[in-house]
Design a protein around this motif. Structure first.
Motif, PDB file in Angstrom:
ATOM      1  N   PHE A   3      24.672  23.119  -1.660  1.00 20.29           N
ATOM      2  CA  PHE A   3      24.341  24.279  -0.815  1.00 20.29           C
ATOM      3  C   PHE A   3      22.896  24.720  -1.038  1.00 20.29           C
ATOM      4  O   PHE A   3      22.183  25.074  -0.096  1.00 20.29           O
ATOM      5  N   LEU A   4      22.456  24.719  -2.283  1.00 24.76           N
ATOM      6  CA  LEU A   4      21.092  25.132  -2.590  1.00 24.76           C
ATOM      7  C   LEU A   4      20.069  24.181  -1.972  1.00 24.76           C
ATOM      8  O   LEU A   4      18.993  24.606  -1.534  1.00 24.76           O
ATOM      9  N   SER A   7      20.205  24.568   2.037  1.00 16.81           N
ATOM     10  CA  SER A   7      19.902  25.900   2.594  1.00 16.81           C
ATOM     11  C   SER A   7      18.669  26.470   1.908  1.00 16.81           C
ATOM     12  O   SER A   7      18.748  27.445   1.144  1.00 16.81           O
ATOM     13  N   VAL A   9      16.089  28.091   3.125  1.00 17.14           N
ATOM     14  CA  VAL A   9      15.673  29.416   3.604  1.00 17.14           C
ATOM     15  C   VAL A   9      16.471  30.514   2.916  1.00 17.14           C
ATOM     16  O   VAL A   9      15.919  31.528   2.449  1.00 17.14           O
ATOM     17  N   ALA A  10      17.786  30.320   2.818  1.00 14.97           N
ATOM     18  CA  ALA A  10      18.644  31.323   2.160  1.00 14.97           C
ATOM     19  C   ALA A  10      18.287  31.464   0.684  1.00 14.97           C
ATOM     20  O   ALA A  10      18.250  32.578   0.135  1.00 14.97           O
ATOM     21  N   VAL A  11      17.999  30.325   0.049  1.00 14.33           N
ATOM     22  CA  VAL A  11      17.641  30.363  -1.371  1.00 14.33           C
ATOM     23  C   VAL A  11      16.318  31.103  -1.571  1.00 14.33           C
ATOM     24  O   VAL A  11      16.183  31.948  -2.474  1.00 14.33           O
ATOM     25  N   MET A  13      14.907  33.347   0.445  1.00 14.20           N
ATOM     26  CA  MET A  13      15.063  34.774   0.758  1.00 14.20           C
ATOM     27  C   MET A  13      15.796  35.506  -0.368  1.00 14.20           C
ATOM     28  O   MET A  13      15.440  36.643  -0.715  1.00 14.20           O
ATOM     29  N   THR A  14      16.816  34.861  -0.942  1.00 13.62           N
ATOM     30  CA  THR A  14      17.530  35.490  -2.067  1.00 13.62           C
ATOM     31  C   THR A  14      16.618  35.643  -3.273  1.00 13.62           C
ATOM     32  O   THR A  14      16.607  36.684  -3.947  1.00 13.62           O
TER      33      THR A  14
END
Length: 389
Positions: A3-4, A7, A9-11, A13-14
């Motif tokens: 997943f990391l 994704s 962009v999500a990583v 942003m988090t």
């Protein structure tokens, strides 16, 4: 891990959100010169003026020692008696809950009060902590350096009843310990000729004053379904209260003011405090363990500005300022971290022969530190919420 990788962009942003929250939390964490660590030691301070050290040891200290020996977790107990005062130091084993021990000591002292002299004030129980070091000293002096003792007495009373209480109302202040003040006392000067002719002795006046300055206690009175708590007390506060005390000699009833002079005078000082050559009142400011030093400094500057405007007849000066020492220490730490980071980057660049890896390492270490501060803040916040609940 998949997943990391899939994704990014999500990583990112988090990660940026955690980094931003960590920067915000780092500005809200309290900073102190010393850590908030409880010292496993409790002191019992006893005050009984005009009593010899031997009498104080036999009538007060020995009784308290026997009771305090029953406190759980006690490692060592030491006492020191001198004329007018005494100290009992209790040392506890490391790992004991000092707050629980503080409650136990208070209970033992309260239980021993019935066996102590009636005129003895309740001993003060002091719990030691590393944060008890004063942040700074606030010195209060009179603008008129030629003012007499009467003006200084008024300054002492005003500093204790107004200045001290207003400072302790600040949420960043834990306590303001005052020293150097002078108090008033009521004195009785007997007329020996009148007393001799009437057959009155000084002991008669002493007993009459003691009988009129007592607290008998309280009783519960039941009236049907209701219970009433009635307290009987008689305290001497004013000159008239002392002068109007009745004395009986034979068939005659007199008052203390008929056979003695009753007046007000300066109490014998136990110590003096001077600031820049002028007699002063000093307040040792101790901050709350959760308060930020910068916030405390700003609030004190604000309230001192109000004091200087409202009370121009007084002068306020700060000495032994620990906030400057803390700012200097933090400034040195920042410079050392910056110099160490630059040196580490140069060494990694020299050995790795690559600019990308040192940049990644140089960015990840501070980012990890900032995110760790966020978790420290959240853990501290959760502890405070649990304690309030």
């Amino acid at each position: 891990v998949k997943f990391l990788i899939t994704s990014p962009v999500a990583v990112i942003m988090t990660f940026l959100a955690l980094l931003l929250l960590g920067i915000v939390a780092s500005n809200k964490l309290p900073v102190s010169l010393m850590p908030d660590i409880d010292i496993p030691e409790i002191t019992v301070a006893i005050s009984r003026p005009d009593v010899s050290a031997r009498e104080l040891e036999n009538t007060v200290v020995s009784i308290l020692r026997r009771n305090l020996l029953q406190v759980p977790g006690l490692d060592k107990i030491e006492s020191e008696s001198r004329n007018g005062s005494a100290l009992i130091r209790l040392s506890f084993k490391f790992g004991n809950d000092i707050n629980l021990a503080f409650m136990e000591v208070n209970e033992k002292v309260d239980g021993a009060m019935n066996n102590l002299p009636n005129d003895l004030e309740r001993p003060r129980i002091i719990k030691a902590s590393a944060t008890d070091i004063p942040v700074f000293m606030l010195n209060i002096t009179l603008a008129d350096s030629l003012a007499g003792d009467e003006k200084f007495i008024e300054l002492s009373e005003f500093a204790e009843t107004v200045i001290k209480k207003r400072i302790e109302q600040l949420p960043e202040i834990g306590m303001a310990d005052i020293t150097g003040q002078i108090r008033r006392e009521i004195y009785i000067s007997p007329d020996e000729k009148k007393m001799g002719s009437l057959g009155i002795t000084e002991d008669d006046i002493t007993k009459a004053v003691q009988l009129n300055n007592i607290n008998i206690g309280s009783i519960l009175v039941k009236d049907g379904k209701y219970l009433y708590n009635l307290e009987f007390s008689s305290y001497l506060k004013e000159l008239n209260d002392v002068g109007d005390i009745y004395l009986k000699t034979g068939n005659r009833i007199l008052q203390v003011k008929d056979v003695a002079e009753v007046g007000m005078r300066q109490e014998r000082p136990r110590g003096e405090y001077y600031s820049n050559g002028s007699r002063a009142i000093s307040l040792a400011i101790i901050k709350e363990s959760t308060a930020k030093m910068a916030s405390l400094e700003d609030k004190m500057k604000e309230i001192l500005g109000i004091f200087r405007k409202d009370y121009p007849q007084m002068e306020f000066e700060i000495s032994q300022d620990q906030t400057r020492l803390l700012d200097y220490s933090i400034s040195n730490l920042r410079q050392s971290l910056l110099a160490g980071g630059i040196l580490a980057f140069l060494l990694m660049f020299f050995f790795l022969k690559d600019g990308k890896s040192p940049l990644i390492i140089g960015f990840s270490i501070p980012a990890t530190l900032v995110i760790s501060l966020l978790f420290f803040y959240l853990v501290g916040l959760s502890i405070n919420i649990i304690s309030l609940a």
